[in-house]
Design an enzyme around this catalytic site. Structure first.
Site, PDB file in Angstrom:
ATOM      1  N   GLU A 416      70.425 -58.006   5.685  1.00 28.21           N
ATOM      2  CA  GLU A 416      70.699 -59.218   4.884  1.00 28.21           C
ATOM      3  C   GLU A 416      69.898 -59.347   3.590  1.00 28.21           C
ATOM      4  OE1 GLU A 416      70.466 -62.521   7.637  1.00 28.21           O
ATOM      5  OE2 GLU A 416      72.306 -61.945   8.632  1.00 28.21           O
ATOM      6  N   GLU A 516      77.541 -59.084  12.974  1.00 33.40           N
ATOM      7  CA  GLU A 516      76.747 -60.149  13.599  1.00 33.40           C
ATOM      8  C   GLU A 516      77.592 -61.405  13.709  1.00 33.40           C
ATOM      9  OE1 GLU A 516      73.056 -61.531  12.056  1.00 33.40           O
ATOM     10  OE2 GLU A 516      72.245 -59.517  11.836  1.00 33.40           O
TER      11      GLU A 516
HETATM   12  C1  BMA Z   1      71.110 -63.173  11.379  1.00 35.69           C
HETATM   13  C2  BMA Z   1      70.123 -62.139  11.844  1.00 35.69           C
HETATM   14  C3  BMA Z   1      68.798 -62.669  12.197  1.00 35.69           C
HETATM   15  C4  BMA Z   1      68.895 -64.032  12.788  1.00 35.69           C
HETATM   16  C5  BMA Z   1      70.285 -64.363  13.239  1.00 35.69           C
HETATM   17  C6  BMA Z   1      70.431 -65.735  13.810  1.00 35.69           C
HETATM   18  O1  BMA Z   1      70.974 -63.555  10.113  1.00 35.69           O
HETATM   19  O2  BMA Z   1      70.078 -61.081  10.956  1.00 35.69           O
HETATM   20  O3  BMA Z   1      67.968 -62.663  11.081  1.00 35.69           O
HETATM   21  O4  BMA Z   1      68.012 -64.140  13.811  1.00 35.69           O
HETATM   22  O5  BMA Z   1      71.122 -64.276  12.156  1.00 35.69           O
HETATM   23  O6  BMA Z   1      70.128 -66.714  12.863  1.00 35.69           O
END
Ligand code: BMA
Length: 872
Positions: A416, A516
């Protein structure tokens, strides 16, 4: 403790008697002092062997150290992720050596560095007060989440965290390390094996490299003539294609691994060094090519051995604050749980640590593909000469160590950080984006990518995740910014939405690859109980809020519960009332049960939201989004707290990642239910889809129908869209029903060809009216038999669970914590007259005698029961 962390030594010596994981101990002055102190580890030893040359081989020092041997300075370190080979030849004595490693305060060092830096380099600290951590982590090459994260505490530990040893040379040669890379050479149309030994020789000599490859492949010999000094003895050779059995990710073929033994024999015929590798042969690409030639939009998926794969998996974070407590056994069990949940990939997230060799070896054996990040996350980083040189060495060390593993299929620069810069998470990057763009290029392209390519060009590289894809491969040019009409058309996506109902799938992105996505839930109450006391057992207690490092997390979870379940008013009020005021609302002895219910509800909601989202991505394979990957956040936890990690979700994910998925949803604005079949198999499938609806209150069947389907290989499509009037039969539309769907694939009779949809309530989009829709299911459980393995180490408990009415989200657990194992199914919907068989696979000590009363059962009806029984 070596390997270990100073905190653990202090606990062992009773110098600190607080449990670091309990309550808010982690922010206590006594605990924080450990971080602010300087610590020296000392070892006194004799050296009773002769040597010409000696090195201290440090595989991991955390982090800022100065090292002396017998009062002679032999080195200093400032990178947790590097290997240090320190020459101790002159300082080493035969008797009473004193080795001292002094660890300096990493939090202060990083602050000093940040203060001295010519300009402000943001690290998100200003945005994360809820994390109770430390700033400036970006200035020190140390596990970034050890300064705190939105799911973890700040312990910033120090210590010798990986093995340390002395290597001696008494024959004129000392080997520091060996590396191996296997790759396909398309010009030669053969496999290429590149082997390298980094050695120091104290004389001119001839060395013969002997390579033995199981018995299946030809042995190799090669002679080097070297002078005194340091050398990288590099030898590459080819192996014919026809001799090789490929390594495949699980689900696609075997995980063939070859044992390669490499030795160096000197001119006197003595074997002076040797090393074993377990290696595999496979090709891997990240395909980022126009989806439709001439049209905007590129693919983003992995191709292994020429086969395009849908990546199914989760994100991996450090498993414990103190790495030495995260044993290989625990890692094995987590990775096995990935296999059990039908995953084929994990992403090692860039805010943690590079894992141990044993970890990647397990991934190789289990066929789990690894998306490996370099350890940079949610921050911008300095780019002064020393920092970049430090990173260069880190990349060399880690890539050289890990590149022999076939499971690693991608190197990625960071988590990120590009998004941080491009989207202006910190004002500084908005005010002057040019500074940070130049810095970004220096660090990830000119330093990390360039160094990586001096060692390994066999794997794809991306600078960041999420990425906006590539404009061109040569020259390597990333897109950085996506225009509004390009969203989802390039690169990969991270997606979090805490504001909408998780079953409303229209909010989910239509993207090529979602690396994610996730939602928070509480840990199990059993786990929470160990780190809290009764005053903390409320959703809005001080501790619940303190340990939820994601700002408004507790309120968001309450909101999510209400999106999916309409709770009885008394319970709703209780959950929403400030913790202290809520004490008057219930009998103190009942708070425990209500908090347990809250934990359970957050987990039910998380499971449903994340599985709905996962199913959306799997359906996306057959849609214009051409989705080819879903990695949810986050597989594992670092401590018991509200986080994104899986609980009941795991059982749902197992279902969603099966090779045939039946999934359904109620589209926005429609009163119908759309059922899809996603086929991950290499062959087409056809068969019947049987759909049945059941009145959730009475358990009566409302409708039954059957649809023929066929789905192409590796595709997904809608099989039927059923209208509410058909689903609910003659019943009033006000009724809530449970939709059950089963796909039976033609041409097979075995059970493995029957795929069930996870039961869904309909109307799906509305909150389930818990009080008026559910009847007491009177769940009963029977232990049918216990099977114990010959060595008594493993056992299976066969259970049968049944209910007298429809029971939702039935969750089984042991009342006590003594068992180690897992249920093969859980978080179930039960129908009257359809008992389910469940097996508990246990290891080690088993409950003896064992009885049904050792088990605890919860279901959604407990919301009704407890709000009546427990509320005043
Ligand atoms: C994303 C991940 C982590 C974080 C998660 C939950 O941005 O890369 O940095 O813990 O979200 O917020």
């Amino acid at each position: 403790m070596v390997p270990g962390q100073v905190h653990l030594d202090l606990i062992k010596a009773n110098i600190i008697d607080d449990d670091p994981y309990y309550g808010t101990n982690y922010v206590k002055e006594s605990m924080r002092k450990i971080i602010y102190n300087t610590w020296t580890l000392e070892r006194i030893f004799d050296m009773d062997q002769d040597f010409i040359h000696a090195i201290l081989d440090c595989e991991g020092l955390d982090t800022i150290t100065s090292i002396t041997l017998n009062e002679t300075v032999i080195g200093s370190t400032d990178n947790q992720f590097r290997n240090y080979h320190l020459d101790i030849t002159k300082a080493l004595l035969a008797k009473s050596n004193v080795l001292r490693i002094t660890f300096d305060n990493a939090v202060r060092t990083s602050k000093d560095k940040a203060d001295a830096y010519p300009y402000y380099v943001p690290d998100m600290f200003n945005m994360s007060a809820a994390q109770h951590g430390f700033p400036n982590r970006n200035f020190v090459r140390k596990e970034q989440c050890s300064f705190s994260w939105d799911w973890g505490p700040a312990f910033a530990p120090c210590g010798i965290w990986r093995p340390i040893s002395i290597k001696l040379d008494n024959q004129g040669l000392l080997t520091k390390n060996w590396t191996l890379l296997t790759s396909f050479n398309s010009t030669l149309d053969a496999w290429e094996v590149q082997l390298c030994a980094c050695v120091t020789s104290t004389r001119d000599q001839h060395l013969q490299l002997q390579v033995h490859f199981d018995d299946e492949l030809p042995a190799i010999e090669h002679t080097f003539r070297i002078t005194a000094g340091d050398h990288s003895l590099y030898h590459s050779f080819t192996v014919e294609k026809s001799l090789i059995t490929l390594w495949w990710p699980r689900g696609y073929g075997v995980q063939k691994l070859y044992t390669l033994e490499a030795s160096l024999v000197n001119d006197k015929g003595s074997r002076v060094a040797s090393h074993y590798f377990e290696c595999g042969f496979r090709t891997c690409d990240l395909v980022q090519k126009p989806l439709v030639p001439g049209q905007p939009g590129d693919t983003f998926h992995f191709r292994v051995n020429g086969i395009d794969m849908f990546s199914k998996g989760a994100n991996w974070i450090p498993g414990h604050v103190f790495d030495s407590l995260m044993t290989t056994e625990k890692k094995r069990s987590l990775l096995q749980s990935c296999v059990d949940a039908n995953m084929n990939m994990i992403r090692i997230w860039g805010g943690g640590r590079y894992e141990t060799d044993a970890f990647y070896q397990l991934c190789d054996e289990l066929g789990i593909m690894v998306w490996q990040e370099f350890m940079f996350a949610c921050s911008l980083y300095p780019t002064d000469r020393l920092f970049l040189e430090n990173v260069r060495q880190e990349v060399k060390d880690q890539v050289s160590r890990l590149m022999c593993h076939p499971s690693i299929i991608l190197w990625s620069g960071n988590n990120e950080n590009q998004e941080f810069m491009v989207k202006g998470w910190d004002r500084a990057t908005v005010d002057n984006p040019y500074i940070f763009t130049v810095d970004y290029h220096r660090l990830y392209m000119e330093t990390i990518m360039a160094t990586l390519h001096t060692v390994d060009t066999s794997r794809p590289f991306i600078s960041t995740s999420p990425s906006a894809g590539l404009i061109s491969e040569h020259p390597y040019t990333e897109r950085y910014v996506l225009q509004e009409n390009e969203r989802g058309l390039y690169g990969d996506v991270h997606f979090y939405d805490y504001k909408h109902n998780g079953v409303h799938v229209e909010y989910y992105p239509n993207a090529r690859f979602v690396s994610e996505y996730g939602a928070q839930s509480m840990p199990s109450f059993k786990a929470w109980k160990k780190v809290s006391s009764s005053k903390d057992w409320h959703p809005l207690s001080k501790l619940s809020i303190h340990r939820n490092h994601h700002g408004n997390g507790q309120h968001e979870m309450l909101q999510q519960i209400e999106f999916q379940y309409e709770l009885p008013t008394s319970l709703r009020n209780y959950f929403h009332t400030d913790s202290e005021a809520s004490e008057d609302m219930v009998d103190p002895t009942k708070r425990e049960l209500l908090f347990d219910l809250f934990c359970y509800l957050t987990q039910c909601v998380q499971a449903r939201s994340i599985v709905c989202q996962t199913e959306h991505y799997l359906r996306g394979r057959g849609a214009t989004s051409c989705t080819m990957g879903a990695l949810y956040w986050q597989l594992n936890d670092i401590w018991p707290s509200p986080t994104w990690t899986w609980k009941p979700l795991h059982y749902f994910i197992k279902h969603a990642f099966a090779d045939v998925l039946v999934s359904g949803y109620q589209p926005q604005g429609e009163s119908s239910f759309d059922i899809h079949i996603s086929n991950d198999r290499a062959a087409p499938i056809k068969g019947d889809l049987r759909v049945k609806t059941v009145d959730i209150r009475s358990g009566q069947t409302l409708s039954e129908s059957k649809f023929a389907f066929s789905v192409k290989a590796q595709d997904s499509k809608s099989v039927t869209k059923i209208d509410a009037s058909r689903l609910l039969g003659d019943a009033l539309t006000a009724i809530t029903c449970l939709v059950l769907a089963t796909a039976v694939i033609d041409g097979f009779d075995d059970e493995s060809q029957v795929f069930e949809m996870l039961p869904q309530t309909f109307p799906t989009r509305d909150a389930l009216l818990i009080e008026s829709s559910l009847t007491d299911p009177k769940i009963s459980i029977k232990i049918e038999r216990v099977e114990v393995s010959k060595d008594s180490h493993e056992y299976d408990i066969h259970l049968r669970v049944s209910s007298e009415a429809v029971a939702g989200m039935v969750w089984l657990d042991w009342k006590q914590d003594e068992t180690k194992g897992h249920f093969d199914d859980n978080a179930l919907w039960l129908l009257p007259g359809y008992p389910k068989s469940i097996i508990y696979h246990g290891t080690g000590k088993r409950p003896d005698p064992i009885s049904e009363s050792d088990l605890q059962i919860k279901s959604l009806f407990d919301v009704v029961r407890r709000s009546i029984d427990e509320m005043k």
